[in-house]
Design a protein around this motif. Sequence first.
Motif, PDB file in Angstrom:
ATOM      1  N   TRP A 165       0.857  -1.190   0.000  1.00  0.00           N
ATOM      2  CA  TRP A 165       0.000   0.000   0.000  1.00  0.00           C
ATOM      3  C   TRP A 165       0.889   1.234   0.000  1.00  0.00           C
ATOM      4  O   TRP A 165       1.708   1.430   0.907  1.00  0.00           O
ATOM      5  N   ILE A 166       0.720   2.096  -1.024  1.00  0.00           N
ATOM      6  CA  ILE A 166       1.557   3.295  -1.181  1.00  0.00           C
ATOM      7  C   ILE A 166       0.658   4.504  -1.423  1.00  0.00           C
ATOM      8  O   ILE A 166      -0.298   4.437  -2.198  1.00  0.00           O
ATOM      9  N   ALA A 167       0.973   5.628  -0.766  1.00  0.00           N
ATOM     10  CA  ALA A 167       0.232   6.877  -0.954  1.00  0.00           C
ATOM     11  C   ALA A 167       0.895   7.712  -2.045  1.00  0.00           C
ATOM     12  O   ALA A 167       2.017   7.426  -2.481  1.00  0.00           O
ATOM     13  N   ALA A 168       0.206   8.761  -2.481  1.00  0.00           N
ATOM     14  CA  ALA A 168       0.703   9.595  -3.574  1.00  0.00           C
ATOM     15  C   ALA A 168       2.031  10.262  -3.226  1.00  0.00           C
ATOM     16  O   ALA A 168       2.859  10.516  -4.110  1.00  0.00           O
ATOM     17  N   ASP A 169       2.270  10.562  -1.936  1.00  0.00           N
ATOM     18  CA  ASP A 169       3.523  11.218  -1.543  1.00  0.00           C
ATOM     19  C   ASP A 169       4.645  10.222  -1.259  1.00  0.00           C
ATOM     20  O   ASP A 169       5.712  10.611  -0.788  1.00  0.00           O
ATOM     21  N   GLY A 170       4.412   8.950  -1.551  1.00  0.00           N
ATOM     22  CA  GLY A 170       5.452   7.939  -1.348  1.00  0.00           C
ATOM     23  C   GLY A 170       5.376   7.223  -0.015  1.00  0.00           C
ATOM     24  O   GLY A 170       6.088   6.232   0.200  1.00  0.00           O
ATOM     25  N   THR A 171       4.540   7.684   0.903  1.00  0.00           N
ATOM     26  CA  THR A 171       4.360   6.987   2.177  1.00  0.00           C
ATOM     27  C   THR A 171       3.858   5.569   1.911  1.00  0.00           C
ATOM     28  O   THR A 171       2.985   5.371   1.061  1.00  0.00           O
ATOM     29  N   TRP A 172       4.416   4.589   2.635  1.00  0.00           N
ATOM     30  CA  TRP A 172       3.988   3.214   2.419  1.00  0.00           C
ATOM     31  C   TRP A 172       3.885   2.467   3.736  1.00  0.00           C
ATOM     32  O   TRP A 172       4.380   2.918   4.770  1.00  0.00           O
ATOM     33  N   ILE A 173       3.220   1.314   3.680  1.00  0.00           N
ATOM     34  CA  ILE A 173       2.978   0.510   4.863  1.00  0.00           C
ATOM     35  C   ILE A 173       3.785  -0.779   4.731  1.00  0.00           C
ATOM     36  O   ILE A 173       3.633  -1.510   3.741  1.00  0.00           O
ATOM     37  N   ASP A 174       4.654  -1.063   5.734  1.00  0.00           N
ATOM     38  CA  ASP A 174       5.501  -2.257   5.624  1.00  0.00           C
ATOM     39  C   ASP A 174       4.755  -3.502   6.113  1.00  0.00           C
ATOM     40  O   ASP A 174       3.585  -3.441   6.512  1.00  0.00           O
ATOM     41  N   ASP A 175       5.434  -4.637   6.102  1.00  0.00           N
ATOM     42  CA  ASP A 175       4.799  -5.913   6.426  1.00  0.00           C
ATOM     43  C   ASP A 175       4.350  -6.004   7.881  1.00  0.00           C
ATOM     44  O   ASP A 175       3.515  -6.846   8.223  1.00  0.00           O
ATOM     45  N   GLN A 176       4.916  -5.165   8.750  1.00  0.00           N
ATOM     46  CA  GLN A 176       4.514  -5.128  10.155  1.00  0.00           C
ATOM     47  C   GLN A 176       3.499  -4.030  10.420  1.00  0.00           C
ATOM     48  O   GLN A 176       3.227  -3.671  11.562  1.00  0.00           O
ATOM     49  N   SER A 177       2.957  -3.452   9.344  1.00  0.00           N
ATOM     50  CA  SER A 177       1.972  -2.367   9.406  1.00  0.00           C
ATOM     51  C   SER A 177       2.530  -1.114  10.061  1.00  0.00           C
ATOM     52  O   SER A 177       1.810  -0.353  10.708  1.00  0.00           O
ATOM     53  N   ASN A 178       3.837  -0.891   9.884  1.00  0.00           N
ATOM     54  CA  ASN A 178       4.435   0.384  10.262  1.00  0.00           C
ATOM     55  C   ASN A 178       4.342   1.327   9.071  1.00  0.00           C
ATOM     56  O   ASN A 178       4.294   0.894   7.909  1.00  0.00           O
ATOM     57  N   TYR A 179       4.376   2.621   9.347  1.00  0.00           N
ATOM     58  CA  TYR A 179       4.242   3.632   8.301  1.00  0.00           C
ATOM     59  C   TYR A 179       5.595   4.278   8.040  1.00  0.00           C
ATOM     60  O   TYR A 179       6.267   4.734   8.975  1.00  0.00           O
ATOM     61  N   ARG A 180       5.995   4.288   6.780  1.00  0.00           N
ATOM     62  CA  ARG A 180       7.312   4.773   6.401  1.00  0.00           C
ATOM     63  C   ARG A 180       7.196   5.797   5.270  1.00  0.00           C
ATOM     64  O   ARG A 180       6.272   5.726   4.449  1.00  0.00           O
TER      65      ARG A 180
END
Length: 672
Positions: free
Chosen positions: A298-313
Amino acid sequence: MGRKINLRLVDLTEIDKALRAGLRSLAAVEPISLSDWAAKHFYLSAESSYVEQRWQAYPYQHAIMNAISNDEIEEVTFMKSARVGYTKMILAAIGYFAEHKRRNQALWQPTDDDSDEFCKTELEPMIRDVPVMETVFPGFLAKSKDNTLKQKRFLGSSLHLRGGKAAKNYRRLSVDVAILDELDGFDIDVEKEGSPVTLARKRIEGATFPKLVTGSTPKLKGFSLIEARFDQADKRFYVHVPCPHCGEMIRLRWGGKDKAFGFKWVNDDPDTVMHACEQCGGLMSQADYLAGWQHSRWIAADGTWIDDQSNYRDAAGELIATPKRIGFHIWTAYSPQTSWAQIVREFLSAKTKASGGDKSELKTFVNTTLGETWEEEVEKADLHALMARAESYPLRQVQMGGLVLVAGVDTQDNRFEVVVWAIGRGEEMWVVDYMVIEANPADERDWDKLGTYLDTRFDHVAGGSLRIEAAALDTGGHFTHQAYNFVRHAGASSRIYAIRGEPRQGHPVKGRASMQDVNWRGKVIKNGIKLWHVGTDTAKDLLFGRLKVTQPGPGYVHFSKDLPAEFYHQLTAEVRMLQKVASGEQYRWVKVRQRNEVLDCTVYGIFAAHTLDLHRYTERMWQKLEEVVQPKNGDLFGESPAAPALPAPSARPAASGRSAGNGWLDGLEVNL
């Protein structure tokens, strides 16, 4: 001397079991995410699934479920197509919050029938088939007030099940988790008390970890509650998958003939469908997608994404703070429940029907397959054009040409809203005032504020002043009794009309009146005040036509530059569009924003003008009225002449088909 005591042998194993069972509720529960809880406990029941089996989440479902169970996230919005597993995720969440977190929940469906159906076909089979639910709901099969279609009382928490049509279904609930299922099936404004989202949010205020979950297949552009929530999210995420050719993370898109990317097929053959990468143009089959979907992200328009542990990066991979409000969007192509070839077949069928004039199937395709809103052709007033033509005249002053004042009054929970209009020759209109009166309509003493305002006299630029000749008061909502009392006490001479809207097509602006009143006990009194039925859609058609008049004169609507922007937003808060009704299809006026009090007040003002028969005035009648209100005077600073006396009612000319006097303003008050 000691005494021998005979002890009865007991089964220490049974004691141990009893102690463990009694202390289990006091034990500290090991934290677990919703996706892990579902993997361990959740089960797909035969009544609501194609295959009865243990739950196995699709790769894209993990992040959604863990956002729902993350206490740092207050709102999760899921704008979706059909067949992506949303209902099962909601069922798992209900079980999770009941068994694991012991939190009070409320779930609203669009209607009471939808709520009952969900309970019987989805919820109750889940409670029956998920073994761990027995620990918090041991009396599942028992008939009890704690086990109904409206409420399930678990150990340590409750679940309330409601339909979303009635405002009362949102009251007297205090919960931790509020879920709105199929949000676009709800009314935009629930019985004039606000949007269902706003009403549901009120139910979680004060919770330690408030959670609002909304999900829906979107419907009409501009009317979609789920799209509005999605657009307001702090972060909006889309599923990306690795391209098998270039390795870039890309979104699956529908595309189109004018797009180089998206779904492509050969010679109208759905079985040849492939997805073209927007980065390299390489073609991906559904088999290629499913081979690599475990690596989706899952990736947002600004490049933010969700890793396999559901952390936000962030785009650089650095951990960031968890957003408070998150939106997810997904469509059918990501789901293994439907083949890509079938998606293309649905589109080709819809396209064929649309070419013959029937767009219903294409609309369904856009909503339920693409998960996007359908943009309907609508008629609407141009907000910015109306603001641009505002004139430099002050409010609360009647301009030249304005001859009669009318007002519309809308009653809200904490205020009265009033718009005063001046009507002139040919029903040319000027906004004279826009007033918001803070009040509690439940307190009859606060109605004095409205009465005082309606007694206001407004200065006319020609000299003298005018009073409001007729006012229409909406009596719908929660304050019908108080509104009736106000109109009754004002008396017939005040020309304050109790009204109720009638949107039925073709209903006249000034419909028939019915004798209607209530006493202080709420009992109907015969021969009470008159309740007038206003053809609201007819009046809106009339107003819409007038707003398209571009030159001052008959039918033109004037606005003051002193009006706030909110006035124009509310005036243009509805659009005219084709809708399905019992008899077929009709053009109806539909709200596109919650606040529309200015439009309602203007409609009521038009009704008030019709009660004075201004729409029937002849040229001679307008001329006579002008001589009274704005007489020709060579010296405006000289002594004002006495107002010409109006003819006695019996001598006044009657409008066509009306009794004498109905076409004139009885008792017109003009101070010169």
